[in-house]
Write an enzyme that holds these catalytic residues in place. Structure first.
Site, short mmCIF file in Angstrom:
data_model
loop_
_atom_site.label_atom_id
_atom_site.label_comp_id
_atom_site.label_asym_id
_atom_site.label_seq_id
_atom_site.Cartn_x
_atom_site.Cartn_y
_atom_site.Cartn_z
N GLU A 42 51.13 32.01 27.41
CA GLU A 42 50.02 32.51 28.22
C GLU A 42 49.04 33.25 27.32
OE1 GLU A 42 50.51 35.52 31.27
OE2 GLU A 42 48.57 35.01 32.14
N GLU A 67 48.03 38.54 23.61
CA GLU A 67 47.03 39.45 24.17
C GLU A 67 46.40 40.23 23.01
OE1 GLU A 67 45.57 40.44 27.29
OE2 GLU A 67 44.58 41.68 25.81
N ASP A 94 44.55 37.58 18.30
CA ASP A 94 43.54 36.71 18.87
C ASP A 94 44.19 35.34 19.06
OD1 ASP A 94 41.49 34.84 19.28
OD2 ASP A 94 40.06 35.99 18.09
N ASP A 117 38.12 36.45 29.99
CA ASP A 117 36.90 37.27 30.11
C ASP A 117 35.67 36.37 30.09
OD1 ASP A 117 37.97 39.97 30.04
OD2 ASP A 117 38.54 39.54 27.97
N LYS A 121 26.85 38.23 29.09
CA LYS A 121 25.59 38.24 28.32
C LYS A 121 25.55 37.08 27.35
CE LYS A 121 24.80 43.19 28.53
NZ LYS A 121 24.92 44.45 27.84
N ASP A 153 37.97 33.17 38.37
CA ASP A 153 37.16 33.45 39.56
C ASP A 153 35.68 33.32 39.24
OD1 ASP A 153 37.14 35.65 37.92
OD2 ASP A 153 37.37 37.13 39.54
N PHE A 190 44.30 39.85 37.93
CA PHE A 190 42.92 39.53 38.31
C PHE A 190 42.87 38.61 39.53
CE2 PHE A 190 39.46 40.88 35.36
CZ PHE A 190 40.19 41.82 34.66
C1 LIG Z 1 39.87 39.26 32.38
S1 LIG Z 1 41.37 39.69 31.62
C2 LIG Z 1 42.56 38.74 32.57
C3 LIG Z 1 43.95 39.20 32.35
C4 LIG Z 1 45.02 38.37 33.09
N1 LIG Z 1 45.04 36.99 32.62
C5 LIG Z 1 44.79 38.40 34.57
O1 LIG Z 1 44.34 37.37 35.11
O2 LIG Z 1 45.06 39.44 35.19
C6 LIG Z 1 41.31 38.78 30.11
C7 LIG Z 1 42.35 39.23 29.10
O3 LIG Z 1 42.26 38.41 27.94
C8 LIG Z 1 42.41 39.20 26.79
N2 LIG Z 1 41.77 38.49 25.69
C9 LIG Z 1 40.44 38.34 25.48
N3 LIG Z 1 40.19 37.61 24.39
C10 LIG Z 1 41.42 37.27 23.88
C11 LIG Z 1 41.83 36.52 22.74
N4 LIG Z 1 40.94 35.98 21.92
N5 LIG Z 1 43.16 36.38 22.53
C12 LIG Z 1 44.06 36.95 23.36
N6 LIG Z 1 43.73 37.67 24.46
C13 LIG Z 1 42.42 37.83 24.71
C14 LIG Z 1 41.75 40.51 27.17
O4 LIG Z 1 42.16 41.60 26.37
C15 LIG Z 1 42.16 40.65 28.63
O5 LIG Z 1 43.37 41.36 28.76
#
Ligand SMILES: C[S@@+](CC[C@H](N)C(=O)[O-])C[C@H]1O[C@@H](n2cnc3c(N)ncnc32)[C@H](O)[C@@H]1O
Length: 209
Positions: A42, A67, A94, A117, A121, A153, A190
């Site tokens: 995931e 994460e 990452d 995310d 922007k 979403d 989320f």
């Molecule tokens: C909008 S949140 C959604 C979290 C979870 N999937 C949920 O639906 O509740 C997006 C998550 O992706 C992580 N994230 C963003 N860019 C990432 C990357 N390049 N590699 C790993 N995680 C990342 C962020 O830190 C954040 O916790």
């Protein structure tokens, strides 16, 4: 993060996957998990709603959550440790980098990307995790017969992700839906929030041929 006090680091350690050295190459899943069960990844697990629930229901696979936020890695490691979910590891990295450099081709049974995310922007869009390079990395690491699973979403991002996957013919769509009520099965944090405010969730599932 509020809630129960954090467990000592040594208790969390078995659930943490340390970032490999830059030149370490692909990771050995049997070395990480101590068995040769299929591995599902995931990407961006956040507070771990989906990862923890999925792992509670499926003991026949190994899960790796990736994460980028260290605080979330430790938060979810706590949740895993409290539940004894020994078939799960969480990595702070990452995901784009880790998949490209440290995951062997055809070594993963499923990749899950839920509510990435959106980075609204224009100048921030390059921070999005789901890019053409990411789709290529997913194609490389998922074993034939494995799956790629996405949900969001944000309708616009869904359009972008599905278009990027459509450019890679090895992925065959096996499901697509717009959900306006909570589905059966594990949900992300989320996702719960989206449904609580009456929003929609776009989802697509692919098999890698
Ligand atoms: C909008 S949140 C959604 C979290 C979870 N999937 C949920 O639906 O509740 C997006 C998550 O992706 C992580 N994230 C963003 N860019 C990432 C990357 N390049 N590699 C790993 N995680 C990342 C962020 O830190 C954040 O916790």
């Amino acid at each position: 993060m509020r809630g129960k006090p954090r467990l000592p680091l040594e208790t969390l350690q078995p659930f943490l996957l340390d970032r490999p050295a830059v030149d370490a190459g692909p990771i050995s899943w049997p070395a990480v998990f101590g068995n040769d069960r299929p591995v599902e990844i995931e990407v961006g697990f956040g507070k771990g709603g989906w990862l923890v629930e999925a792992a509670e229901h499926r003991r026949d696979v190994n899960f790796l959550g990736i994460e980028v936020m260290r605080g979330l890695q430790l938060y979810v490691a706590n949740r895993l440790a409290r539940r004894g979910l020994n078939h799960v590891r969480v990595l702070c990295s990452d995901a784009r980098y880790f998949l490209t450099h440290h995951v062997a081709a055809g070594s993963v049974a499923a990749v899950h990307v839920y509510f990435p995310d959106p980075w609204w922007k224009a100048r921030h869009k390059k921070r999005r995790v789901f890019t053409a390079e990411f789709a290529a990395a997913a194609e490389r690491v998922i074993v034939p017969g494995g799956t790629l699973n996405i949900a969001t979403d944000v309708e616009e991002y869904f359009g972008v992700m599905t278009a990027l996957v459509a450019e890679r013919p090895v992925f065959v769509e096996i499901g697509r839906s717009v959900e306006s009520a909570p589905p059966e099965g594990p949900m992300t944090n989320f996702e719960r929030k989206a449904h609580a405010r009456g929003g929609s969730v776009w989802r697509a599932n692919y098999t890698r041929t």
